[in-house]
Design an enzyme around this catalytic site. Sequence first.
Site, PDB file in Angstrom:
ATOM      1  CB  SER A 165      34.410  47.362  36.266  1.00 31.36           C
ATOM      2  OG  SER A 165      35.336  47.606  37.317  1.00 31.36           O
ATOM      3  CG  ASP A 206      42.206  51.236  34.256  1.00 38.64           C
ATOM      4  OD1 ASP A 206      43.018  50.297  34.383  1.00 38.64           O
ATOM      5  OD2 ASP A 206      40.978  51.048  34.191  1.00 38.64           O
ATOM      6  CG  HIS A 234      39.332  48.010  35.171  1.00 37.10           C
ATOM      7  ND1 HIS A 234      39.457  49.363  35.443  1.00 37.10           N
ATOM      8  CD2 HIS A 234      38.188  47.603  35.766  1.00 37.10           C
ATOM      9  CE1 HIS A 234      38.422  49.754  36.161  1.00 37.10           C
ATOM     10  NE2 HIS A 234      37.647  48.707  36.370  1.00 37.10           N
TER      11      HIS A 234
END
Length: 212
Positions: A31, A184, A187
């Site tokens: 990701s 979060d 990221h």
Amino acid sequence: MMLMMGALFMSQAVVAAAPQRPMTVLAFGDSLMAGYQLRPGEGFAPQLEKALKESRRLGGRAVTVVGAGVSGDTTTQGRARLNWVLAGMKTKPDLVILELGANDMLRGQSPATAKANIDAMVKAFKAKGVRVMLAGMRASPNLGATYVRDFEGLYPAVAKANGVTLYPFFLDGVAAQPTLVLADGMHPNPKGVSVMVKRILPSVERELDAIK
């Protein structure tokens, strides 16, 4: 004699003016490469491509960065899709930036397994004539000193064993910086990706410069 010298000069001028062939960089990872929750153009691959096109060191050389990040991928999953990713590309990449392992770590999976998978991927890319830059990751301290040592140590060990360049920490300058990450806490946001690109750019430039 003058005709021969003139022809030689013209030949040299043509060679000097010949355009350099376009180059391709493959951004292969999870990701962090995929641009998780980011809009088109904000992720690592497009921001790196823009930076390379503006690079003074590369002198305007055409460079395409192909994003091959899959959110949630572990090293096992990345290894499993490596061949079909390469098979689906129009041209073989000149350089791959290999970034995997964070999801192995977050799930507490074996560093030995991650090491074996990353080593196999590096060897597979090299066997296909692709130059490799390995991007390292760090482990969460709550996993214990032994796990942290083994996980973080796998990247320099694999890089050394295979003679490839190690970029020590893919999230350098971004990790644990609230203004550079998403809600979060893990990221990167667009500004964080910009920091990542700025920091890794000199290493990528050197790798592309070394390709003849």
